[in-house]
Design a protein around this motif. Structure first.
Motif, PDB file in Angstrom:
ATOM      1  N   GLU A 259      16.484   4.826  17.043  1.00  0.00           N
ATOM      2  CA  GLU A 259      16.134   4.674  15.630  1.00  0.00           C
ATOM      3  C   GLU A 259      17.252   4.016  14.833  1.00  0.00           C
ATOM      4  O   GLU A 259      16.987   3.264  13.897  1.00  0.00           O
ATOM      5  CB  GLU A 259      15.767   6.035  15.022  1.00  0.00           C
ATOM      6  N   ASP A 260      18.505   4.263  15.209  1.00  0.00           N
ATOM      7  CA  ASP A 260      19.624   3.669  14.474  1.00  0.00           C
ATOM      8  C   ASP A 260      19.784   2.171  14.748  1.00  0.00           C
ATOM      9  O   ASP A 260      20.576   1.502  14.084  1.00  0.00           O
ATOM     10  CB  ASP A 260      20.929   4.417  14.756  1.00  0.00           C
ATOM     11  N   GLU A 261      19.035   1.633  15.686  1.00  0.00           N
ATOM     12  CA  GLU A 261      19.075   0.194  15.977  1.00  0.00           C
ATOM     13  C   GLU A 261      17.873  -0.559  15.386  1.00  0.00           C
ATOM     14  O   GLU A 261      17.770  -1.776  15.543  1.00  0.00           O
ATOM     15  CB  GLU A 261      19.118  -0.040  17.488  1.00  0.00           C
ATOM     16  N   LEU A 262      16.967   0.164  14.730  1.00  0.00           N
ATOM     17  CA  LEU A 262      15.793  -0.476  14.142  1.00  0.00           C
ATOM     18  C   LEU A 262      16.188  -1.301  12.922  1.00  0.00           C
ATOM     19  O   LEU A 262      17.055  -0.894  12.137  1.00  0.00           O
ATOM     20  CB  LEU A 262      14.756   0.573  13.735  1.00  0.00           C
ATOM     21  N   ILE A 263      15.524  -2.421  12.760  1.00  0.00           N
ATOM     22  CA  ILE A 263      15.688  -3.280  11.587  1.00  0.00           C
ATOM     23  C   ILE A 263      14.360  -3.215  10.831  1.00  0.00           C
ATOM     24  O   ILE A 263      13.343  -3.730  11.310  1.00  0.00           O
ATOM     25  CB  ILE A 263      16.020  -4.731  11.999  1.00  0.00           C
ATOM     26  N   ILE A 264      14.387  -2.575   9.663  1.00  0.00           N
ATOM     27  CA  ILE A 264      13.165  -2.303   8.905  1.00  0.00           C
ATOM     28  C   ILE A 264      13.352  -2.814   7.483  1.00  0.00           C
ATOM     29  O   ILE A 264      14.405  -2.598   6.875  1.00  0.00           O
ATOM     30  CB  ILE A 264      12.857  -0.788   8.897  1.00  0.00           C
ATOM     31  N   SER A 265      12.341  -3.452   6.940  1.00  0.00           N
ATOM     32  CA  SER A 265      12.417  -3.948   5.558  1.00  0.00           C
ATOM     33  C   SER A 265      12.566  -2.759   4.600  1.00  0.00           C
ATOM     34  O   SER A 265      12.142  -1.641   4.899  1.00  0.00           O
ATOM     35  CB  SER A 265      11.170  -4.752   5.199  1.00  0.00           C
ATOM     36  N   GLU A 266      13.159  -3.035   3.450  1.00  0.00           N
ATOM     37  CA  GLU A 266      13.325  -1.979   2.434  1.00  0.00           C
ATOM     38  C   GLU A 266      11.958  -1.411   2.036  1.00  0.00           C
ATOM     39  O   GLU A 266      11.816  -0.211   1.828  1.00  0.00           O
ATOM     40  CB  GLU A 266      14.066  -2.524   1.211  1.00  0.00           C
ATOM     41  N   LYS A 267      10.973  -2.276   1.951  1.00  0.00           N
ATOM     42  CA  LYS A 267       9.617  -1.853   1.585  1.00  0.00           C
ATOM     43  C   LYS A 267       9.046  -0.887   2.626  1.00  0.00           C
ATOM     44  O   LYS A 267       8.440   0.131   2.287  1.00  0.00           O
ATOM     45  CB  LYS A 267       8.719  -3.091   1.447  1.00  0.00           C
ATOM     46  N   ASP A 268       9.259  -1.189   3.917  1.00  0.00           N
ATOM     47  CA  ASP A 268       8.713  -0.345   4.979  1.00  0.00           C
ATOM     48  C   ASP A 268       9.495   0.955   5.154  1.00  0.00           C
ATOM     49  O   ASP A 268       8.954   1.938   5.652  1.00  0.00           O
ATOM     50  CB  ASP A 268       8.661  -1.105   6.307  1.00  0.00           C
ATOM     51  N   LYS A 269      10.761   0.972   4.752  1.00  0.00           N
ATOM     52  CA  LYS A 269      11.576   2.185   4.867  1.00  0.00           C
ATOM     53  C   LYS A 269      11.093   3.308   3.958  1.00  0.00           C
ATOM     54  O   LYS A 269      11.361   4.477   4.218  1.00  0.00           O
ATOM     55  CB  LYS A 269      13.039   1.899   4.531  1.00  0.00           C
ATOM     56  N   ILE A 270      10.412   2.948   2.879  1.00  0.00           N
ATOM     57  CA  ILE A 270      10.000   3.969   1.903  1.00  0.00           C
ATOM     58  C   ILE A 270       8.493   4.238   1.914  1.00  0.00           C
ATOM     59  O   ILE A 270       7.959   4.848   0.994  1.00  0.00           O
ATOM     60  CB  ILE A 270      10.471   3.603   0.480  1.00  0.00           C
ATOM     61  N   LEU A 271       7.817   3.799   2.961  1.00  0.00           N
ATOM     62  CA  LEU A 271       6.377   4.057   3.061  1.00  0.00           C
ATOM     63  C   LEU A 271       6.134   5.555   3.192  1.00  0.00           C
ATOM     64  O   LEU A 271       6.957   6.283   3.766  1.00  0.00           O
ATOM     65  CB  LEU A 271       5.781   3.307   4.256  1.00  0.00           C
ATOM     66  N   PRO A 272       5.010   6.038   2.697  1.00  0.00           N
ATOM     67  CA  PRO A 272       4.703   7.467   2.761  1.00  0.00           C
ATOM     68  C   PRO A 272       4.179   7.903   4.140  1.00  0.00           C
ATOM     69  O   PRO A 272       3.869   7.076   4.979  1.00  0.00           O
ATOM     70  CB  PRO A 272       3.602   7.625   1.706  1.00  0.00           C
ATOM     71  N   THR A 273       4.064   9.198   4.308  1.00  0.00           N
ATOM     72  CA  THR A 273       3.412   9.742   5.515  1.00  0.00           C
ATOM     73  C   THR A 273       1.913   9.714   5.313  1.00  0.00           C
ATOM     74  O   THR A 273       1.424   9.537   4.188  1.00  0.00           O
ATOM     75  CB  THR A 273       3.857  11.189   5.798  1.00  0.00           C
ATOM     76  N   SER A 274       1.189   9.906   6.385  1.00  0.00           N
ATOM     77  CA  SER A 274      -0.272   9.907   6.310  1.00  0.00           C
ATOM     78  C   SER A 274      -0.797  11.058   5.454  1.00  0.00           C
ATOM     79  O   SER A 274      -1.896  10.969   4.906  1.00  0.00           O
ATOM     80  CB  SER A 274      -0.881   9.971   7.713  1.00  0.00           C
ATOM     81  N   ASN A 275      -0.024  12.126   5.322  1.00  0.00           N
ATOM     82  CA  ASN A 275      -0.461  13.262   4.487  1.00  0.00           C
ATOM     83  C   ASN A 275      -0.586  12.883   3.023  1.00  0.00           C
ATOM     84  O   ASN A 275      -1.256  13.576   2.256  1.00  0.00           O
ATOM     85  CB  ASN A 275       0.479  14.450   4.670  1.00  0.00           C
ATOM     86  N   THR A 276       0.037  11.775   2.602  1.00  0.00           N
ATOM     87  CA  THR A 276      -0.104  11.282   1.240  1.00  0.00           C
ATOM     88  C   THR A 276      -1.536  10.824   0.993  1.00  0.00           C
ATOM     89  O   THR A 276      -2.087  11.010  -0.088  1.00  0.00           O
ATOM     90  CB  THR A 276       0.858  10.093   1.001  1.00  0.00           C
ATOM     91  N   PHE A 277      -2.147  10.231   2.013  1.00  0.00           N
ATOM     92  CA  PHE A 277      -3.495   9.693   1.898  1.00  0.00           C
ATOM     93  C   PHE A 277      -4.563  10.674   2.387  1.00  0.00           C
ATOM     94  O   PHE A 277      -5.672  10.686   1.885  1.00  0.00           O
ATOM     95  CB  PHE A 277      -3.635   8.397   2.726  1.00  0.00           C
ATOM     96  N   PHE A 278      -4.208  11.442   3.421  1.00  0.00           N
ATOM     97  CA  PHE A 278      -5.186  12.283   4.102  1.00  0.00           C
ATOM     98  C   PHE A 278      -4.644  13.700   4.178  1.00  0.00           C
ATOM     99  O   PHE A 278      -3.670  13.960   4.870  1.00  0.00           O
ATOM    100  CB  PHE A 278      -5.446  11.782   5.528  1.00  0.00           C
ATOM    101  N   LYS A 279      -5.266  14.624   3.495  1.00  0.00           N
ATOM    102  CA  LYS A 279      -4.798  16.023   3.492  1.00  0.00           C
ATOM    103  C   LYS A 279      -5.333  16.772   4.678  1.00  0.00           C
ATOM    104  O   LYS A 279      -6.316  16.544   5.238  1.00  0.00           O
ATOM    105  CB  LYS A 279      -5.224  16.719   2.207  1.00  0.00           C
TER     106      LYS A 279
END
Length: 181
Positions: A161-181
């Motif tokens: 995980e410490d070697e992943l390169i992720i956009s700032e936008k994708d780093k702050i995406l929510p979990t699925s529980n945000t959309f689906f309870k």
């Protein structure tokens, strides 16, 4: 071409018939009639996209909602990725389950990701070129995403995980529980 439906209904892996000789190779990467015959689906692709990425880049998990949901047919032209789709259809028996497959320039496999799924990929080789067809146009206001390490989905990216390169936008995406309870 062969098609194999995954355990997620409607998601297929395609393996082409490749003709090789001393000149190189040839294969048919898409044929509407063959696609429909193998899947029973009548999909009209309207947009093609392509990206180039370095090893460790993780793009996703992305999807669109409402009238702008998209199905995608994805493949690697050069390099290698771990491609992942997640079933987000609340009434599906495989809701919040994922499927992953390695797509490479060597195996020439393609993954069909139906509407109602999130999609993402992890680049496993430098200078990887990723290409995909969409059956609906991109619509910014309909764009959504899930965090790549959502614990309720549990995707095994098999990459530090410490070697992943992720956009700032994708780093702050929510979990699925945000959309689906």
């Amino acid at each position: 071409m062969k098609a194999e439906e995954t355990h997620l209904k409607g998601a297929y892996v395609f393996s082409p018939t490749v003709f090789e000789d001393q000149r190189g190779y040839f294969y048919e990467s898409f044929n509407t009639s063959t696609f429909k015959k193998l899947t029973g689906l009548d999909v009209n692709f309207v947009q093609d996209n392509q990206s180039k990425s370095s090893r460790g880049v993780l793009r996703g998990l992305h999807f669109q909602v409402g009238d702008y949901e998209q199905a995608k047919l994805v493949r690697v032209i050069k390099g290698k990725v771990l491609d992942v789709c997640v079933d987000l259809r609340p009434n599906s028996p495989t809701f919040k389950q994922y499927f992953s497959v390695e797509l490479t320039e060597e195996n020439k496999k393609q993954l069909f990701v139906p509407r109602g799924f999130a999609h993402g990929f992890l680049v496993l080789e430098d200078d990887t070129i990723f290409s995909y067809k969409c059956d609906n146009y991109y619509h910014k206001d309909s764009e959504r995403g899930l965090i790549f390490n959502d614990p309720s989905i549990g995707i095994n990216w098999d990459f530090p995980e410490d070697e992943l390169i992720i956009s700032e936008k994708d780093k702050i995406l929510p979990t699925s529980n945000t959309f689906f309870k």
